[in-house]
Design a protein around this motif. Structure first.
Motif, mmCIF file in Angstrom:
data_model
loop_
_atom_site.group_PDB
_atom_site.id
_atom_site.type_symbol
_atom_site.label_atom_id
_atom_site.label_comp_id
_atom_site.label_asym_id
_atom_site.label_seq_id
_atom_site.Cartn_x
_atom_site.Cartn_y
_atom_site.Cartn_z
ATOM 1 N N PRO A 125 -5.621 -1.251 -5.430
ATOM 2 C CA PRO A 125 -5.210 0.089 -5.854
ATOM 3 C C PRO A 125 -4.505 0.026 -7.204
ATOM 4 O O PRO A 125 -4.052 -1.038 -7.624
ATOM 5 N N CYS A 126 -4.401 1.157 -7.871
ATOM 6 C CA CYS A 126 -3.788 1.217 -9.198
ATOM 7 C C CYS A 126 -2.539 2.086 -9.169
ATOM 8 O O CYS A 126 -2.479 3.072 -8.438
ATOM 9 N N ILE A 159 1.080 6.136 -5.786
ATOM 10 C CA ILE A 159 1.492 4.740 -5.922
ATOM 11 C C ILE A 159 2.418 4.627 -7.124
ATOM 12 O O ILE A 159 2.046 4.983 -8.240
ATOM 13 N N GLN A 160 3.624 4.117 -6.871
ATOM 14 C CA GLN A 160 4.595 3.915 -7.946
ATOM 15 C C GLN A 160 4.438 2.537 -8.577
ATOM 16 O O GLN A 160 4.643 2.384 -9.771
ATOM 17 N N CYS A 161 4.116 1.535 -7.764
ATOM 18 C CA CYS A 161 4.079 0.167 -8.286
ATOM 19 C C CYS A 161 3.134 -0.679 -7.452
ATOM 20 O O CYS A 161 3.065 -0.533 -6.230
ATOM 21 N N VAL A 162 2.418 -1.574 -8.111
ATOM 22 C CA VAL A 162 1.587 -2.571 -7.443
ATOM 23 C C VAL A 162 2.078 -3.934 -7.904
ATOM 24 O O VAL A 162 2.079 -4.224 -9.101
ATOM 25 N N MET A 175 -0.141 -8.934 -1.996
ATOM 26 C CA MET A 175 0.026 -7.751 -2.816
ATOM 27 C C MET A 175 0.915 -6.763 -2.066
ATOM 28 O O MET A 175 0.656 -6.436 -0.920
ATOM 29 N N ARG A 176 1.960 -6.341 -2.736
ATOM 30 C CA ARG A 176 2.836 -5.308 -2.186
ATOM 31 C C ARG A 176 2.730 -4.053 -3.030
ATOM 32 O O ARG A 176 2.725 -4.121 -4.255
ATOM 33 N N ILE A 177 2.641 -2.916 -2.358
ATOM 34 C CA ILE A 177 2.443 -1.638 -3.024
ATOM 35 C C ILE A 177 3.603 -0.717 -2.662
ATOM 36 O O ILE A 177 3.935 -0.575 -1.481
#
Length: 122
Positions: A77-78, A102-105, A1-3
C-alpha cells in the motif's frame, strides 16, 4: 511492513477516530490512539475479497472493515491511499460509515521489544 492507518469521519455527535498500526506479515494490529470508537488494544487482521477486516484478539467478529485496503495483495500500500471504513459499533447492526487513510508505511525490518508485535504477542 507496518502501516499506520487513521480512520475517522463517522456520523457521530462526537469526534470519532482511531489510529491503528497494522502489521501485514503477522496479521495483527494495535491501537495507537482513539476517541469514541471503542476498540480493544490489539487484535487480528483478515483479508477477505480485497478488503482488510479488523478483529478483536478475543473474538472473530469484525470490529471494522477497511474497504479497498488489500493487505493480502503482494503489492504494497502507499501513503495517502484512502477508502471507506465500516465500523461495526454494535453486533448485528448496520455499520457506521467513515473513511480510512494511510498515514505511514514502514518497510524497515526491525524486531519490537515488547507489545503485540513482539514474539508471542501480549
Amino acid at each position: 511492513m507496518r502501516i499506520t492507518v487513521h480512520i475517522d469521519t463517522f456520523e457521530c455527535t462526537d469526534v470519532a477516530y482511531a489510529v491503528l498500526w497494522l502489521d501485514r506479515e503477522s496479521r495483527k494490529w494495535s491501537r495507537e490512539g482513539h476517541a469514541v470508537i471503542d476498540l480493544p488494544e490489539w487484535g487480528t487482521l483478515a483479508y477477505p475479497k480485497g478488503n482488510t477486516r479488523i478483529h478483536g484478539a478475543d473474538h472473530d467478529r469484525a470490529i471494522c472493515e477497511l474497504t479497498g485496503l488489500d493487505l493480502g495483495s503482494p503489492a504494497a500500500p502507499c501513503e495517502g491511499e484512502s477508502g471507506l471504513a465500516l465500523w461495526y459499533r454494535h453486533a448485528h447492526h448496520v455499520p457506521i460509515i467513515g473513511k480510512w487513510h494511510i498515514q505511514c508505511v514502514d518497510n524497515t525490518e526491525s524486531d519490537p521489544e515488547n507489545g503485540v508485535f513482539a514474539e508471542g504477542g501480549l
